[in-house]
Design a protein around this motif. Structure first.
Motif, PDB file in Angstrom:
ATOM      1  N   LEU A 115      18.347  44.312  49.223  1.00 59.80           N
ATOM      2  CA  LEU A 115      17.010  45.185  49.040  1.00 59.80           C
ATOM      3  C   LEU A 115      18.690  45.825  49.554  1.00 59.80           C
ATOM      4  O   LEU A 115      17.933  47.795  49.582  1.00 59.80           O
ATOM      5  N   TRP A 118      16.034  49.776  50.541  1.00 59.68           N
ATOM      6  CA  TRP A 118      15.082  50.146  49.341  1.00 59.68           C
ATOM      7  C   TRP A 118      14.579  50.010  50.394  1.00 59.68           C
ATOM      8  O   TRP A 118      14.614  48.879  51.410  1.00 59.68           O
ATOM      9  N   ILE A 161      12.390  45.781  40.629  1.00 63.97           N
ATOM     10  CA  ILE A 161      12.952  47.298  41.799  1.00 63.97           C
ATOM     11  C   ILE A 161      14.164  48.504  40.765  1.00 63.97           C
ATOM     12  O   ILE A 161      14.848  48.175  39.153  1.00 63.97           O
ATOM     13  N   LEU A 194      13.232  40.223  42.226  1.00 65.37           N
ATOM     14  CA  LEU A 194      13.805  40.043  43.482  1.00 65.37           C
ATOM     15  C   LEU A 194      13.652  39.021  43.577  1.00 65.37           C
ATOM     16  O   LEU A 194      12.622  38.196  43.384  1.00 65.37           O
TER      17      LEU A 194
END
Length: 307
Positions: free
Chosen positions: A145, A154, A186, A218
């Motif tokens: 992330l 993120w 994402i 992801l």
């Protein structure tokens, strides 16, 4: 089977409606079930069947729909019997913590509105959220992330809404969360002239250097799947309904991943002790459940690819 069981209840005048559909007889059965719920269930358990017709170790029919919320970056709608959960993920850019400059974060909120059950009141604390959050340890590498080390990462906001609460809430909540993350796309982001990372959308092209040029999935390191069981005397009931949970209070939830590794064992309460043999039986039932859910996942994903 059901009428035969009820005839053996030993309560005069209590029986299932006959072939003529005797309404008064049906009302008597319902009254007996309400007045003596434990006796009602135990009579069925002695014949290895439940009032809804399921064998003791069988979970209810389960359905999964991905992309249920168009405005979310990832979402899923899960039904286990009547229990219904909606999970939605929204991604936002944040400044990472100083202690973990190369990691993003996941925030989980569990919502139980009064519409999901007559027993729910506004403001009731949601005990499911922190337990679901713990299952993400090892499922998602928070480094995936990260956007720019020390500057941008993120934040995944996961909201789980219980639309209908009819037992095994944790199982449905976890399954909806895992499904939403498997569906997650994402967003594309870019860095503007001021050095800020912003999300690229149809209305805003970013106007800077792309940090990631296209949406990406992801990576899930593992897929945790749970099964809640009731322990009552010598019986083990898989995937209990809300009625079963209210009558027989000792619950054990087993979480395994898709490779049959034990992720966690959770006993939220109840007077009975969970002996080793009972826990092993619960784990065996969970292994069967993992295979069932994995098949549902595969069928749902392949169906989306065809569409």
């Amino acid at each position: 089977m059901v009428s035969q069981l009820q005839a053996q209840d030993g309560v005069e005048g209590i029986g299932y409606p006959n072939s003529s559909g005797d309404l008064s007889s049906e009302m008597e059965v319902d009254a007996f079930r309400r007045l003596f719920p434990l006796r009602f269930f135990e009579r069925h358990l002695s014949e290895s069947i439940r009032p809804d017709g399921r064998p003791l170790g069988r979970a209810r029919d389960t359905t999964l729909a991905l992309g249920a919320v168009a405005s979310a970056n990832g979402s899923a709608l899960v039904k286990i019997g009547l229990t219904t959960m909606l999970a939605a993920i929204k991604m936002e850019v944040m400044t990472p913590l100083k202690e973990s400059p190369d990691e993003g974060c996941i925030a989980v909120e569990f919502h139980m509105p009064p519409i999901c059950s007559p027993l729910v009141r506004p403001g009731r604390p949601a005990e499911v959220a922190p337990v679901v959050s713990k299952q993400f340890s090892g499922m998602i590498d928070l480094k995936d992330l990260s956007l720019v080390s020390g500057k941008a990462a993120w934040m995944a906001y996961l909201d789980i809404y219980c639309l209908d609460a009819d037992g095994s809430l944790f199982d449905a909540a976890l399954l909806s969360a895992v499904a939403a993350f498997s569906h997650l796309q994402i967003p594309v982001v870019s860095m503007n002239d001021e050095g800020r990372v912003i999300v690229v959308s149809e209305e805003n092209d970013g106007g800077g250097d792309a940090v990631n040029k296209e949406k990406r999935k992801l990576r899930l390191c593992r897929t945790p799947i749970s099964l809640t069981c009731i322990l009552h005397k010598n019986y083990i009931l898989a995937d209990p309904t809300a009625e079963e949970e209210s009558i027989m209070e000792t619950l054990v939830t087993v979480v395994l991943d898709s490779s049959d590794q034990l992720v966690s064992l959770y006993k939220p309460g109840g007077p009975a002790l969970a002996h080793t043999s009972s826990v092993q039986d619960c784990i065996a039932l969970t292994r069967q459940r993992v295979k069932e859910v994995q098949t549902i996942f595969d069928e749902t994903i392949s169906g989306m690819e065809v569409d």
